[in-house]
Every structure is written in structure tokens, then in C-alpha cells.
Design an enzyme around this catalytic site. Structure first.
Site, PDB file in Angstrom:
ATOM      1  CG  LEU A 175      39.525  59.158  11.773  1.00 22.61           C
ATOM      2  CD1 LEU A 175      39.503  60.126  12.947  1.00 22.61           C
ATOM      3  CD2 LEU A 175      40.425  59.693  10.664  1.00 22.61           C
ATOM      4  CG  HIS A 176      42.307  52.195  10.221  1.00 22.54           C
ATOM      5  ND1 HIS A 176      41.738  52.750   9.109  1.00 22.54           N
ATOM      6  CD2 HIS A 176      43.295  51.379   9.772  1.00 22.54           C
ATOM      7  CE1 HIS A 176      42.346  52.290   8.032  1.00 22.54           C
ATOM      8  NE2 HIS A 176      43.297  51.463   8.401  1.00 22.54           N
ATOM      9  NE  ARG A 177      47.240  55.610   6.666  1.00 24.53           N
ATOM     10  CZ  ARG A 177      47.924  54.599   6.137  1.00 24.53           C
ATOM     11  NH1 ARG A 177      47.291  53.512   5.763  1.00 24.53           N
ATOM     12  NH2 ARG A 177      49.225  54.671   5.991  1.00 24.53           N
ATOM     13  NE  ARG A 219      46.702  52.058  15.364  1.00 26.12           N
ATOM     14  CZ  ARG A 219      47.775  51.293  15.361  1.00 26.12           C
ATOM     15  NH1 ARG A 219      47.646  49.987  15.300  1.00 26.12           N
ATOM     16  NH2 ARG A 219      48.977  51.829  15.427  1.00 26.12           N
ATOM     17  CG  ASP A 270      42.560  56.847   8.680  1.00 21.68           C
ATOM     18  OD1 ASP A 270      41.759  55.898   8.514  1.00 21.68           O
ATOM     19  OD2 ASP A 270      43.070  57.099   9.787  1.00 21.68           O
TER      20      ASP A 270
END
Length: 322
Positions: free
Chosen positions: A208-210, A241, A282
Site C-alpha cells: 500500500l502506498h497511494r 510513506r 494499490d
């Protein structure tokens, strides 16, 4: 023809993990003609340096160091620096890939300098105006002199926007060669998996990073809660992030039952992906990688520019075990 190009005459502008992966073989094919410019959009070594090493690429010729600032500031700073660089080096063409801030900056600088622009991975569309990358990719396509579209659907998307004719070439996707090159052997995959104590087809690999997921603490808490409640182990190589967001909003408790690691090198990631029951992600690149190694992927996004890999979670799980 490539061998006849002068040294450092084709500027290849990149700045993120997916760009390194998808441009690695382009850089190799260009050889001495490639002037590799890294924007620093992904500035963590785990998302940049290790991928150059995985593909045995030399360090970039130029580094701009524009990471860690807002989208608008990043595009503006990178465009200014690239404009200055292109004025000094006078490349014969500029190559950008995908839909990143770096790609848009490279396209704007090339256009300002009246330098031919090649866009690799052209024509992808999510039709979601809330997605910053959608604006990036549309703008780059309209600026490009050559749009290299991976699929016939991407060609059709370009035609719908009156981008047609010799400007458009259906090329396939460079990530296929990248995965084929670095996907480890079955024996090596087993070793990588065993290091984490997982069984084949017995764990979930999640990324996950968005911003839509990790910048919203309520949404992130829900996603992490769902992952932690799965009946099989979950391995989560955490993007810096996301780690910062979890710490900022005090969501550490949501990681209970999830095996969290630092970002993985590309070979290890591919090996684990090939051994997993399902991927949850994502990432656009992970959607493509999963389709190449024939593992199901549940896409945690409002929309995707890669409808070729779409399917319901139930369908994906059924496919993985059936």
C-alpha cells in the site's frame, strides 16, 4: 541504428521504482546513447538504488533531488532543472515512462525545448479525475511525439482523444521482460519464502502506498484491520510513506498479526509474489507483475488504469485455489 547514436544523446528521465523497472531494458538497449536522469521522486534507497543494482545498471548520470515536496513543487522544480539540463546537453530525444510527476516534468521540459518526446506506457486511462496520475498521463500523451501503447485498449484510448496515426505504436509492456529476467528460480523462491516461515500458496503479500489509502487515517485503519483479520498470514513490505502515516496517526495497533518488513528488493518481491496465495495492492505495477506471474491480485483502489487485470476478490481467490 542505436549504435550510431552519439553518446548521451537520448535523455531517459525517471524517478520512481516502476520507472526503473520498466525502463531498465530500454536503457540497456540505448547503451552509451542513454543519458539517465533520476529526479529523486523516490529518494529512499530501497525504492531507487536497489532497483538499479538489481538490473545491473550504472548509477544515473544526473540526479535532481526533488523528492519529499508537494506535487506541484516537485513538478515545477524538476521541470526547471530539466529545462536547464536539456539546454546544456541538447539531447536528440527525451524518453519518459508512465504517469509520474517525473514523467510530466520530463514531457514539459522536452516540449519547451522543442525536443522529440517518447512516452512509454501511453494510453492508459482510469477515467478518474481524482487521481493525480490520470492528469499526468493525459498531459504527457498529448505532448508526446511518439506514444508507445502497451495494448490495443490503450491505442483505442488514445484514438478517442484524437491521438492517432504514426504518433502511436502498440509495443507491449516492457515490464514483461523485466519480470522474466529477474523472477527467481523455483528453488530460490522456496528459500526466500522459507526465510519468512510461510507455506506455498499459504500467505498474502500486501503493498500500500497511494495517497487515497495511506493519507486518510480512517481508510488506512480499515484496510489494515481487514488485512489483520484474514485467516492466513499477511506479509506487508511497508512503504516509507505508509510507515510515517501509521506513526503520525497512532495506528500501530492495527498491524497486529501482520508481518511487516522494510521494502523488499525486486528479486525477493517477485519470488514471494509467485509463491503467495493472493496479492493485495494499490500499485499499478504490482497489478501487471501479478498478471505476468499468474497470481491473483485484489486491487485496493477506487479505479484502475489497467482494466485487463480487474476481477472481484471472490473470483480472484477462487482462481488461486481452483
Amino acid at each position: 541504428m542505436i549504435q550510431e547514436l552519439p553518446p548521451k544523446s537520448i535523455a531517459v528521465v525517471l524517478g520512481t521504482r516502476p520507472e526503473v523497472v520498466k525502463l531498465a531494458n530500454v536503457i540497456r538497449e540505448l547503451g552509451d546513447a542513454a543519458l539517465v536522469v533520476h529526479s529523486g521522486q523516490h529518494y529512499d534507497d530501497s525504492l531507487s538504488k536497489v532497483f538499479f543494482e538489481a538490473f545491473e545498471l550504472a548509477t544515473p548520470d544526473v540526479e535532481l533531488n526533488v523528492g519529499g515536496i508537494s506535487r506541484g513543487a516537485q513538478i515545477g522544480k524538476a521541470t526547471r532543472q530539466l529545462d536547464e539540463l536539456f539546454s546544456q546537453r541538447s539531447p536528440q530525444a527525451v524518453v519518459v515512462q508512465g504517469d509520474t510527476n517525473t514523467a510530466l516534468a520530463g514531457a514539459l521540459a522536452a516540449n519547451a525545448g522543442e525536443i522529440p518526446l517518447v512516452h512509454i506506457e501511453a494510453g492508459l486511462r482510469s477515467f478518474d479525475r481524482l487521481m493525480p496520475e490520470e492528469h499526468n498521463r493525459v498531459a504527457v500523451d498529448h505532448l508526446a511525439d511518439l506514444c508507445c501503447a502497451p495494448t490495443d485498449l490503450n491505442v483505442a484510448n488514445l484514438a478517442a482523444e484524437s491521438i492517432i496515426g504514426p504518433r502511436v505504436v502498440e509495443t507491449g509492456n516492457t515490464i514483461v521482460e523485466a519480470v522474466d529476467e529477474l523472477l527467481p528460480s523455483i528453488e530460490r523462491r522456496r528459500e526466500i519464502r522459507a526465510d519468512f516461515g510461510f507455506e506455498f500458496d499459504g500467505f498474502v503479500l500486501a503493498t500500500l502506498h497511494r495517497p487515497e489509502n495511506v493519507d486518510d487515517p480512517d481508510r488506512l485503519a480499515v484496510v489494515l484491520g481487514e488485512l489483520s483479520s484474514l485467516p492466513i498470514p499477511v506479509l506487508y513490505p511497508m512503504h516509507p510513506r505508509t510507515a510515517a502515516t501509521i506513526e503520525r496517526f497512532g495506528l500501530d495497533g492495527k498491524l497486529e498479526g501482520i508481518t511487516v518488513t522494510e521494502p523488499l528488493d525486486y528479486v525477493s518481491f517477485l519470488g514471494l509474489a509467485a509463491e503467495s496465495a493472493v496479492l493485495v495492492s494499490d500499485s499499478g505495477g504490482v497489478q501487471e507483475e501479478a498478471s505476468i506471474i499468474k497470481r491473483p491480485v485484489a486491487v485496493v483502489r477506487r479505479s484502475t488504469e489497467r482494466p485487463e487485470v480487474q476481477g472481484t476478490f471472490a473470483q480472484l481467490v477462487e482462481r488461486s485455489i481452483g
